[in-house]
Design a protein around this motif. Structure first.
Motif, PDB file in Angstrom:
ATOM      1  N   UNK A 114       0.865  -1.170   0.000  1.00 26.45           N
ATOM      2  CA  UNK A 114       0.000   0.000   0.000  1.00 26.45           C
ATOM      3  C   UNK A 114       0.903   1.222   0.000  1.00 26.45           C
ATOM      4  N   UNK A 161      -9.134   2.088   4.907  1.00 21.36           N
ATOM      5  CA  UNK A 161      -9.372   2.753   6.180  1.00 21.36           C
ATOM      6  C   UNK A 161      -8.375   3.894   6.365  1.00 21.36           C
ATOM      7  N   UNK A 177      -6.627   6.339   9.251  1.00 25.25           N
ATOM      8  CA  UNK A 177      -6.340   6.499  10.678  1.00 25.25           C
ATOM      9  C   UNK A 177      -5.564   7.792  10.891  1.00 25.25           C
ATOM     10  N   UNK A 200      -3.168   4.622  17.036  1.00 29.48           N
ATOM     11  CA  UNK A 200      -3.887   4.959  15.810  1.00 29.48           C
ATOM     12  C   UNK A 200      -5.377   5.062  16.126  1.00 29.48           C
ATOM     13  N   UNK A 203      -9.041   5.329  14.358  1.00 26.63           N
ATOM     14  CA  UNK A 203      -9.756   5.177  13.103  1.00 26.63           C
ATOM     15  C   UNK A 203     -10.610   6.416  12.846  1.00 26.63           C
ATOM     16  N   UNK A 251     -14.051   4.743   7.233  1.00 23.61           N
ATOM     17  CA  UNK A 251     -13.938   3.606   6.332  1.00 23.61           C
ATOM     18  C   UNK A 251     -14.310   4.078   4.939  1.00 23.61           C
ATOM     19  N   UNK A 283      -7.632  -3.382   2.906  1.00 21.68           N
ATOM     20  CA  UNK A 283      -7.894  -4.754   3.315  1.00 21.68           C
ATOM     21  C   UNK A 283      -7.948  -5.659   2.095  1.00 21.68           C
ATOM     22  N   UNK A 318      -7.668 -15.467   4.079  1.00 24.32           N
ATOM     23  CA  UNK A 318      -7.123 -14.829   5.279  1.00 24.32           C
ATOM     24  C   UNK A 318      -7.041 -13.333   5.062  1.00 24.32           C
ATOM     25  N   UNK A 319      -8.162 -12.631   5.202  1.00 26.93           N
ATOM     26  CA  UNK A 319      -8.125 -11.185   4.944  1.00 26.93           C
ATOM     27  C   UNK A 319      -7.141 -10.508   5.870  1.00 26.93           C
ATOM     28  N   UNK A 320      -6.417  -9.576   5.315  1.00 28.13           N
ATOM     29  CA  UNK A 320      -5.384  -8.897   6.089  1.00 28.13           C
ATOM     30  C   UNK A 320      -5.339  -7.446   5.678  1.00 28.13           C
ATOM     31  N   UNK A 321      -5.095  -6.580   6.641  1.00 26.34           N
ATOM     32  CA  UNK A 321      -4.960  -5.152   6.361  1.00 26.34           C
ATOM     33  C   UNK A 321      -3.500  -4.811   6.159  1.00 26.34           C
ATOM     34  N   UNK A 346      -0.764  -1.623   5.512  1.00 27.49           N
ATOM     35  CA  UNK A 346      -0.711  -0.213   5.839  1.00 27.49           C
ATOM     36  C   UNK A 346       0.210   0.564   4.909  1.00 27.49           C
ATOM     37  N   UNK A 347      -0.200   1.809   4.646  1.00 30.49           N
ATOM     38  CA  UNK A 347       0.682   2.727   3.952  1.00 30.49           C
ATOM     39  C   UNK A 347       1.755   3.222   4.908  1.00 30.49           C
ATOM     40  N   UNK A 348       2.710   3.940   4.364  1.00 30.42           N
ATOM     41  CA  UNK A 348       3.831   4.417   5.184  1.00 30.42           C
ATOM     42  C   UNK A 348       3.458   5.647   6.005  1.00 30.42           C
ATOM     43  N   UNK A 360       6.783   1.250   8.215  1.00 27.65           N
ATOM     44  CA  UNK A 360       5.335   1.237   8.348  1.00 27.65           C
ATOM     45  C   UNK A 360       4.886   0.112   9.266  1.00 27.65           C
ATOM     46  N   UNK A 366      -1.639 -13.159  13.940  1.00 24.66           N
ATOM     47  CA  UNK A 366      -3.072 -13.087  14.230  1.00 24.66           C
ATOM     48  C   UNK A 366      -3.468 -14.344  15.005  1.00 24.66           C
TER      49      UNK A 366
END
Lengths: 116, 109
Positions: free
Chosen positions: A4, A34, A36, A44, A46, A49, A97, A102-105, A107-109, B43, B49
């Protein structure tokens, strides 16, 4: 892994101007992203969305007219801080997301916004 | 109310010592919990999990529903483990993450 990308990573703007921050998922499609906000030495929080093709959902206490979110495609969400004030100075982080088994989020920097 | 609590802001240990970063949660349904790590100038990234029941970089975390905890453990800390660690809860399986306050782990040589 999935990437991302957030742009810009750092921005300084004058009070009263607007700033746009982009969040892109580079190698996967994200129907949901999302946004934040992170204050110094804090967690963080939120803000909202971002849903592709529909209106964003804002968390309680977050001004939707102040923080405009647009999710025009499956790989891009933008956050525009309108009429920025010094109190808007913060670190803004997006996540996307990846759906599936196995959904995973991811992150951007992050974007460091300073309003002067 | 959905909440994640990390009681320690800073945890400082010597290399080779065991580490436990505490995380407690408040959630009415069946929780989905994560540990994220943020190394200096990098990041946020997923560490592990609870549904995977895996060990990453020597870290493990077990969900204890009775104590509503998801503590992160490693038997022998390494200097490269020094980072900020966040415990997070997936709110209503929507992908919205509720984060704890974060714990800075400092591993001294």
């Amino acid at each position: 892994g999935a990437v991302v990308s957030q742009h810009p990573s750092r921005v300084i703007c004058k009070s009263g101007t607007s700033v746009k921050i982009e969040c892109r998922s580079l190698d996967f499609q994200a129907t949901t992203m999302f946004w934040y906000r992170q204050f110094p030495k804090q967690s963080l929080m939120l803000m909202a969305t971002s849903n592709e093709g529909s209106k964003a959902t804002y968390e309680q206490g977050v001004e939707k007219d102040k923080f405009l979110i647009n999710h025009a495609s499956l790989t891009l969400s933008t956050l525009t801080v309108t009429s920025a004030h010094p109190e808007d100075s913060s670190f803004y982080i997006c996540s996307a997301r990846r759906t599936g088994v196995n959904p995973e989020a991811f992150f951007g920097q992050g974007t460091r916004l300073t309003v002067v | 109310a959905q909440r994640v609590t990390q009681p320690e802001k800073l945890l400082s240990v010597f290399k080779g010592a065991p580490v436990e970063l505490k995380c407690n949660y408040s959630y009415s349904g069946s929780p989905e919990l994560f540990w994220y790590v943020q190394y200096s100038r990098q990041r946020l990234q997923l560490l592990l999990r609870h549904i995977s029941r895996e060990s990453i970089k020597g870290f493990t975390a077990d969900l204890n529903k009775g104590e509503t905890s998801f503590h992160l453990k490693k038997p022998f800390a390494q200097e490269e483990d020094s980072a900020m660690y966040y415990c997070a809860l997936n709110s209503s399986n929507t992908g919205k993450l509720i984060f704890g306050q974060g714990t800075t782990l400092q591993v001294k040589p």
